[in-house]
Every structure is written in C-alpha cells, then in structure tokens.
Scaffold this motif. Structure first.
Motif, PDB file in Angstrom:
ATOM      1  N   SER A  12      29.492  16.093  17.557  1.00 24.79           N
ATOM      2  CA  SER A  12      28.743  15.987  18.806  1.00 24.79           C
ATOM      3  C   SER A  12      29.402  16.788  19.918  1.00 24.79           C
ATOM      4  CB  SER A  12      28.648  14.523  19.264  1.00 24.79           C
ATOM      5  OG  SER A  12      27.976  13.727  18.326  1.00 24.79           O
ATOM      6  N   ALA A  19      20.428  13.936   6.989  1.00 25.31           N
ATOM      7  CA  ALA A  19      20.638  14.620   8.262  1.00 25.31           C
ATOM      8  C   ALA A  19      19.851  13.967   9.387  1.00 25.31           C
ATOM      9  CB  ALA A  19      20.228  16.096   8.142  1.00 25.31           C
ATOM     10  N   LEU A  67      19.647  13.847  14.045  1.00 26.32           N
ATOM     11  CA  LEU A  67      20.107  14.196  15.387  1.00 26.32           C
ATOM     12  C   LEU A  67      20.217  12.919  16.196  1.00 26.32           C
ATOM     13  CD1 LEU A  67      18.113  17.428  16.331  1.00 26.32           C
ATOM     14  CD2 LEU A  67      20.530  17.244  15.712  1.00 26.32           C
ATOM     15  N   THR A 123      24.918  15.597  15.647  1.00 26.42           N
ATOM     16  CA  THR A 123      24.315  15.344  14.358  1.00 26.42           C
ATOM     17  C   THR A 123      25.132  14.343  13.547  1.00 26.42           C
ATOM     18  OG1 THR A 123      23.486  16.408  12.327  1.00 26.42           O
ATOM     19  CG2 THR A 123      25.529  17.259  13.245  1.00 26.42           C
TER      20      THR A 123
END
Length: 204
Positions: free
Chosen positions: A32, A170, A172, A200
């Motif tokens: 991050s 994955a 965000l 992420t």
C-alpha cells in the motif's frame, strides 16, 4: 522466453488451483501507499506499507486475516527537535534545532472482512480491524549533534475501510488506520498517529 513463461505457469497452477478449496494456501501479501494525516501529517510525506497476511474462513463471506506489516514514511521538511543557543556577541539567542526524520511502524492486527456476496471470492467487502503498532522515529542530521536518535511508541490500533475483490487472489483496498498512544507517556506529534492506506491484497 516463451518456454520460461509456460514453465512458470505450469509450476504456479497447482498453487492457484489450491486457492479454490478450503485446504488451499492461506498466505498472502499486502502492498500500500500510505498518506499520513492528523498531527504528524504536516511533517511527513507519503510512504509505503508492506506485509504478510494469513487468511481464515476462506469459503465464508466473513473472511478474516492476520496481518503483520512494516510502514515507512520520511519527513517532507526538517522538523524541530529542540532549541539551542547561538552567541551573538552579547548573549545566547534561542535557535530551533532541526533534523531529518524517518517514521517506521511495525504492526500486528486481525481484520474482519465481511463480503456483500455470499462468499469471499469476489465483490465488495468491508474492513474492520484491531491490533497494536510499535512506532520508531529515527532522527538524523540534527543541528550541532552527530549520529542518529530513535524514539519508540507503542499503541493500540484500529482500522476501517473497504475493498473490491476481483477474484480469490487479488483485491484493491482503502483503509483508515489510527493508533492511540495516549496510555503510554508523552509523544511527539500528539497522542494519536493516523494514516490513509490505498493498495492491493494478494492471496497465493
């Protein structure tokens, strides 16, 4: 180059397939960008956070994880760390003592990630966490003093935010993280230390 990519894909496929079963690998990483806010936000620039994550309840919409993170942020201008006197011929004139500084955070936290879908494989989810953070501020290039000096603070940390999962591997995320330092003595930059994190989360 193509045979190498094919070989890597073949080697990775069993690990990725294991993520779709309850017995799959629970490990992951988080990366991050960090923006300091609050009492220390005016002195420190955007930094980064990186860490290891261990995921639980992977087949439930109530995903949980243990995260172990390292954070780093440097000052965007010299900060005052004291006062020293300069002799002007008749008296000592108080003058700010300046230094460069680096803030580092070492945190351990548990986060609850409730997903809106009936599973944790995709979609929108919330982030609610608690844990502890050890903050180290290392001052260097101090006016009139050689060497470096480190102050340490330990505090209780709460986090809240939201994320979007693209697939089981994955996502965000955006989080607000606040550490309460008030129970442990006097602190530079106030009794709390807060930051915004955007980055992420990757599950293996």
């Amino acid at each position: 180059m193509k045979p190498l990519l094919v070989g890597l894909a073949i080697l990775a496929s069993p690990g990725l397939a294991a993520q779709d079963s309850p017995d799959g690998n629970r490990m992951g990483i988080g990366l991050s960008a960090v923006a300091p806010v609050g009492t220390w936000g005016s002195s420190f620039a955007t930094g980064f956070q990186a860490g290891l994550q261990i995921h639980f309840n992977r087949e439930s919409r109530h995903l949980g994880r243990l995260r172990i993170d390292y954070l780093q942020s440097d000052t965007n201008h010299p900060v005052q760390v004291g006062v020293w006197g300069i002799w002007n011929g008749t008296a000592y004139v108080p003058t700010p003592q300046l230094a460069d500084s680096r803030m580092e955070g070492y945190s351990v936290a548990y986060e609850w990630l409730p997903h809106l879908e009936g599973h944790s494989r995709s979609g929108l989810y919330g982030i609610f966490g608690m844990g502890g953070t050890l903050w180290n501020e290392t001052r260097r290039n101090i006016t009139t003093y050689p060497g470096t000096y480190t102050d340490s603070d330990l505090g209780f940390t709460l986090s809240a935010g939201a994320g979007w999962r693209f697939n089981p591997h994955a996502a965000l995320e955006a989080r607000f993280v606040n550490t309460d330092l008030s129970f442990n003595g006097h602190h530079r930059y106030g009794s709390t230390r807060s930051y915004l994190a955007f980055g992420t989360s990757l599950r293996f």
